[in-house]
Design a protein around this motif. Structure first.
Motif, mmCIF file in Angstrom:
data_model
loop_
_atom_site.group_PDB
_atom_site.id
_atom_site.type_symbol
_atom_site.label_atom_id
_atom_site.label_comp_id
_atom_site.label_asym_id
_atom_site.label_seq_id
_atom_site.Cartn_x
_atom_site.Cartn_y
_atom_site.Cartn_z
ATOM 1 N N LEU A 1 40.269 27.607 35.568
ATOM 2 C CA LEU A 1 40.243 28.622 34.327
ATOM 3 C C LEU A 1 39.284 29.849 35.021
ATOM 4 C CD1 LEU A 1 39.055 27.216 30.667
ATOM 5 C CD2 LEU A 1 41.222 28.730 31.457
ATOM 6 N N LEU A 2 39.970 30.995 35.243
ATOM 7 C CA LEU A 2 39.231 31.961 36.030
ATOM 8 C C LEU A 2 39.205 33.317 35.424
ATOM 9 C CD1 LEU A 2 38.419 33.218 38.722
ATOM 10 C CD2 LEU A 2 41.080 33.722 39.414
ATOM 11 N N ASP A 3 37.969 33.627 35.252
ATOM 12 C CA ASP A 3 37.306 34.806 34.507
ATOM 13 C C ASP A 3 37.641 35.965 35.351
ATOM 14 O OD1 ASP A 3 36.264 36.742 32.917
ATOM 15 O OD2 ASP A 3 34.207 36.597 33.797
ATOM 16 N N ILE A 4 38.130 37.135 35.109
ATOM 17 C CA ILE A 4 38.725 38.320 35.937
ATOM 18 C C ILE A 4 37.524 39.151 36.076
ATOM 19 C CG2 ILE A 4 40.258 40.197 36.133
ATOM 20 C CD1 ILE A 4 41.629 37.749 36.841
ATOM 21 N N GLN A 5 36.607 39.286 35.180
ATOM 22 C CA GLN A 5 35.478 40.150 35.479
ATOM 23 C C GLN A 5 34.043 39.414 35.980
ATOM 24 O OE1 GLN A 5 37.417 40.613 32.175
ATOM 25 N NE2 GLN A 5 38.472 41.987 33.273
ATOM 26 N N LEU A 6 34.258 39.358 37.125
ATOM 27 C CA LEU A 6 33.331 38.736 37.923
ATOM 28 C C LEU A 6 32.381 39.696 38.648
ATOM 29 C CD1 LEU A 6 35.134 35.326 39.055
ATOM 30 C CD2 LEU A 6 33.311 35.296 37.254
ATOM 31 N N PRO A 7 31.067 39.383 38.926
ATOM 32 C CA PRO A 7 30.427 40.151 39.736
ATOM 33 C C PRO A 7 30.653 40.118 41.349
ATOM 34 C CG PRO A 7 28.969 38.626 39.073
ATOM 35 C CD PRO A 7 30.361 38.409 38.449
ATOM 36 N N CYS A 8 30.538 40.899 42.095
ATOM 37 C CA CYS A 8 30.882 40.870 43.661
ATOM 38 C C CYS A 8 32.169 40.659 44.019
ATOM 39 C CB CYS A 8 29.953 39.717 44.226
ATOM 40 S SG CYS A 8 28.214 39.850 43.674
ATOM 41 N N MET A 9 32.677 39.448 43.765
ATOM 42 C CA MET A 9 34.139 39.224 43.896
ATOM 43 C C MET A 9 34.846 38.929 42.688
ATOM 44 S SD MET A 9 35.146 35.720 46.310
ATOM 45 C CE MET A 9 36.940 35.491 46.982
ATOM 46 N N ASP A 10 35.952 39.687 42.356
ATOM 47 C CA ASP A 10 36.530 39.794 40.836
ATOM 48 C C ASP A 10 37.551 38.553 41.024
ATOM 49 O OD1 ASP A 10 38.702 40.621 42.103
ATOM 50 O OD2 ASP A 10 38.458 42.743 41.546
ATOM 51 N N GLY A 11 37.898 38.133 39.868
ATOM 52 C CA GLY A 11 38.908 37.220 39.604
ATOM 53 C C GLY A 11 40.182 37.419 40.392
ATOM 54 N N TYR A 12 40.537 38.670 40.664
ATOM 55 C CA TYR A 12 41.860 38.792 41.312
ATOM 56 C C TYR A 12 41.781 38.381 43.056
ATOM 57 C CZ TYR A 12 43.249 41.826 37.692
ATOM 58 O OH TYR A 12 43.331 42.498 36.294
ATOM 59 N N ASP A 13 40.560 38.728 43.295
ATOM 60 C CA ASP A 13 40.030 38.237 44.840
ATOM 61 C C ASP A 13 40.068 36.593 44.917
ATOM 62 O OD1 ASP A 13 40.348 40.677 46.040
ATOM 63 O OD2 ASP A 13 38.198 41.328 45.790
ATOM 64 N N VAL A 14 39.409 36.101 43.767
ATOM 65 C CA VAL A 14 39.135 34.487 43.740
ATOM 66 C C VAL A 14 40.605 33.953 43.842
ATOM 67 C CG1 VAL A 14 38.241 32.792 42.522
ATOM 68 C CG2 VAL A 14 36.993 34.869 42.636
ATOM 69 N N ALA A 15 41.416 34.620 42.885
ATOM 70 C CA ALA A 15 42.849 34.052 42.907
ATOM 71 C C ALA A 15 43.680 33.954 43.958
ATOM 72 C CB ALA A 15 43.654 34.752 41.683
ATOM 73 N N ARG A 16 43.391 35.198 44.737
ATOM 74 C CA ARG A 16 44.231 35.331 46.070
ATOM 75 C C ARG A 16 43.510 34.291 46.992
ATOM 76 N NH1 ARG A 16 45.202 40.893 44.440
ATOM 77 N NH2 ARG A 16 43.089 41.537 44.704
ATOM 78 N N ALA A 17 42.302 33.987 47.139
ATOM 79 C CA ALA A 17 41.510 33.146 47.955
ATOM 80 C C ALA A 17 42.188 31.648 47.860
ATOM 81 C CB ALA A 17 40.067 33.325 48.138
ATOM 82 N N LEU A 18 42.182 31.341 46.532
ATOM 83 C CA LEU A 18 42.516 30.066 46.045
ATOM 84 C C LEU A 18 44.015 29.915 46.624
ATOM 85 C CD1 LEU A 18 41.329 29.994 42.213
ATOM 86 C CD2 LEU A 18 40.450 28.534 44.246
ATOM 87 N N LYS A 19 44.879 30.771 46.414
ATOM 88 C CA LYS A 19 46.119 30.539 46.689
ATOM 89 C C LYS A 19 46.339 30.765 48.348
ATOM 90 C CE LYS A 19 47.658 29.700 42.775
ATOM 91 N NZ LYS A 19 47.926 28.168 42.227
#
Ligand code: MN
Length: 130
Positions: free
Chosen positions: A52-70
């Motif tokens: 479960l990934l919040d999109i509004q995150l400080p520093c590294m937003d959820g879009y960047d986190v999703a891309r890194a996970l994938k």
């Protein structure tokens, strides 16, 4: 319904506690992470069934986190549900482009939240879901 191990990446403490409480009450295991980088590390370490990934995150937003996970073969196959408080047109598509299989809008509704999550555990997500 199987007990799932869910990685919860959310920076807001109140939202994190609420989501964790609701999921644990239904028998799921929740691993909380307050930032994207911590979430990325935990995704590899705990091998969750779902993220479960919040999109509004400080520093590294959820879009960047999703891309890194994938981009990482160790976390690529774990389904991601993006959770966002922006109800802007195009948000769902932006989350899908970043790699998220599911999309949920805040605020969290306690009576439907877990059902929404469990829908993604039961069947593979489909692009054409309404
Ligand atoms: Mn947030």
């Amino acid at each position: 319904m199987l007990r799932a191990r869910i990685l919860l990446i959310e920076d807001n403490e109140q939202n994190r506690y609420l989501a964790q409480f609701l999921l644990e009450r239904r028998g799921h295991e929740v691993i909380p992470a307050a930032t994207g980088p911590i979430g990325l590390e935990l995704a590899v370490r705990v091998q969750p069934d779902l993220i479960l990934l919040d999109i509004q995150l400080p520093c590294m937003d959820g879009y960047d986190v999703a891309r890194a996970l994938k981009a990482d073969p160790r976390s690529r196959s774990v389904p991601i549900i993006a959770v966002t408080s922006y109800a802007m047109p195009g948000d769902r598509e932006k989350c899908a482009e970043a790699g998220a299989e599911g999309y949920l809008e805040k605020p969290i509704h306690p009576e439907t939240f877990v059902d929404e999550i469990e829908r993604h555990l039961r069947s593979p997500p489909r692009q054409d879901d309404p």
